[in-house]
Design an enzyme around this catalytic site. Sequence first.
Site, PDB file in Angstrom:
ATOM      1  N   ARG A  36      52.073  59.842  50.711  1.00  0.00           N
ATOM      2  CA  ARG A  36      52.010  58.595  51.482  1.00  0.00           C
ATOM      3  C   ARG A  36      51.654  57.416  50.580  1.00  0.00           C
ATOM      4  NH1 ARG A  36      48.358  58.663  56.714  1.00  0.00           N
ATOM      5  NH2 ARG A  36      46.724  58.404  55.180  1.00  0.00           N
ATOM      6  N   LYS A  82      50.125  52.040  54.118  1.00  0.00           N
ATOM      7  CA  LYS A  82      48.671  51.855  54.263  1.00  0.00           C
ATOM      8  C   LYS A  82      48.213  50.748  53.311  1.00  0.00           C
ATOM      9  CE  LYS A  82      44.667  54.871  54.945  1.00  0.00           C
ATOM     10  NZ  LYS A  82      44.227  54.423  56.261  1.00  0.00           N
ATOM     11  N   GLU A 103      49.860  51.946  68.152  1.00  0.00           N
ATOM     12  CA  GLU A 103      48.701  52.686  67.651  1.00  0.00           C
ATOM     13  C   GLU A 103      47.469  52.364  68.474  1.00  0.00           C
ATOM     14  OE1 GLU A 103      48.466  54.219  63.648  1.00  0.00           O
ATOM     15  OE2 GLU A 103      49.355  52.343  63.011  1.00  0.00           O
TER      16      GLU A 103
HETATM   17  N1  PLP Z   1      46.876  54.827  61.661  1.00  0.00           N
HETATM   18  C1  PLP Z   1      46.232  53.944  60.875  1.00  0.00           C
HETATM   19  C2  PLP Z   1      46.552  52.502  61.018  1.00  0.00           C
HETATM   20  C3  PLP Z   1      45.287  54.399  59.943  1.00  0.00           C
HETATM   21  O1  PLP Z   1      44.637  53.550  59.150  1.00  0.00           O
HETATM   22  C4  PLP Z   1      45.019  55.773  59.842  1.00  0.00           C
HETATM   23  C5  PLP Z   1      44.060  56.281  58.854  1.00  0.00           C
HETATM   24  O2  PLP Z   1      44.371  56.606  57.779  1.00  0.00           O
HETATM   25  C6  PLP Z   1      45.704  56.649  60.683  1.00  0.00           C
HETATM   26  C7  PLP Z   1      46.623  56.136  61.582  1.00  0.00           C
HETATM   27  C8  PLP Z   1      45.472  58.109  60.615  1.00  0.00           C
HETATM   28  O3  PLP Z   1      46.045  58.655  59.462  1.00  0.00           O
HETATM   29  P1  PLP Z   1      45.475  59.960  58.819  1.00  0.00           P
HETATM   30  O4  PLP Z   1      45.492  60.997  59.874  1.00  0.00           O
HETATM   31  O5  PLP Z   1      46.419  60.284  57.720  1.00  0.00           O
HETATM   32  O6  PLP Z   1      44.108  59.650  58.349  1.00  0.00           O
HETATM   33  C1  COI Z   2      41.146  57.058  59.491  1.00  0.00           C
HETATM   34  O1  COI Z   2      40.807  57.783  58.559  1.00  0.00           O
HETATM   35  O2  COI Z   2      41.490  57.503  60.581  1.00  0.00           O
HETATM   36  C2  COI Z   2      41.097  55.614  59.317  1.00  0.00           C
HETATM   37  O3  COI Z   2      41.645  54.913  60.112  1.00  0.00           O
HETATM   38  C3  COI Z   2      40.356  55.101  58.189  1.00  0.00           C
HETATM   39  C4  COI Z   2      39.915  53.675  58.366  1.00  0.00           C
HETATM   40  C5  COI Z   2      38.517  53.539  57.864  1.00  0.00           C
HETATM   41  C6  COI Z   2      40.855  52.772  57.643  1.00  0.00           C
END
Ligand code: PLP
Ligand code: COI
Length: 337
Positions: A80, A183, A219
């Site tokens: 990612r 991200k 989201e």
């Molecule tokens: N959506 C956003 C905007 C995020 O910042 C995150 C965190 O990383 C997620 C979703 C969840 O992603 P992940 O499960 O890879 O942490």
């Molecule tokens: C996550 O890990 O789910 C997040 O959204 C991290 C956040 C602190 C940016």
Amino acid sequence: MENIDWGNLGFSYMKADYNLRCYYRDGKWEEMTLSQDEHIPMHIAATCLHYGQEAFEGLKAYRGVDGEIRLFRADENAKRLKSSADYLMMQAPSVDMFVDAVTKVVKANERFIPPYGTGASLYIRPLLIGTGAQVGVSPSDEYLFVIFVTPVGPYYKSGFNPMKVIVDRDHDRAAPLGTGHVKTGGNYVASLLSASWGHDMGYSSVIYLDAKEKRYIDECGAANFFGIKNGTYVTPKSHSVLPSITNLSLTQLAEDLGLTVERREVDLAELATFEEAGSCGTAAVISPIGSVYDPKEDITYSFGDSVGKVTTELYNRLCGIQYGEVEDTHNWVTIVK
Ligand code: PLP
Ligand code: COI
């Protein structure tokens, strides 16, 4: 670490022993170094400062029931970061370099990995920034890859309990063909006002709708949304949603449980038909959603006062794999030696 109250950690920064740094200069990555300095020297015209040329990641190291240190799907975070870097015209470390760097920095900070059973873990924050000087809007020719770690407790103080969420129709976190799928810091600064509005209104998180039609769920705060109904796990498909590694894992676990998985547009009004709902991400794993309030229609969609059966089962399976209590049948975990 005798003086850390592991069971009462929040989701905040605490200095660990070392961070890791690596520069990309003159067309190649230099040696990785461990540093005890929490600051980075930077050119005043660095592209990350002016034009937001930056991307980050978030993953965790867990102290398992057997005492081993586990990383969860670090290769997916590496991929990612590469996808973010490509979109933002940055150089990215290879998957091997990323995983090697994460392993090194976790080992160097081993005494900061919370003990098993405390509900805490070591949060790992890789960051990639353009450090070269530019005044015109163009990519940097120099990058810094840095990783810090910090022990964390639960993301939400309320823990694994249903939270109240409000729909925000006045702010978008990402444009339909913008940067929502990567991200990068800009998406998060764009969400600050919205989160603050939600908190002021008395809600733990906000739901973002698609920016074009204001109709489909994108989201839930900085986390993906999912809903459960009729033996189906439903999660939004949208270009402006970050592909969550937790969500990817939950869809697999849902299939293992015999659920059907649907990744498609989710109309806000469909909330009325879900039996359970939640948001998911590395920080909180799953935050169950108790209710969603839509101020425009003055409707509250409710999912009950206690956490649903499927949500609880998914949460227990995922945490069980991360802490070595449940067999890792999908080979998601790497043991750090
Ligand atoms: N959506 C956003 C905007 C995020 O910042 C995150 C965190 O990383 C997620 C979703 C969840 O992603 P992940 O499960 O890879 O942490
Ligand atoms: C996550 O890990 O789910 C997040 O959204 C991290 C956040 C602190 C940016």
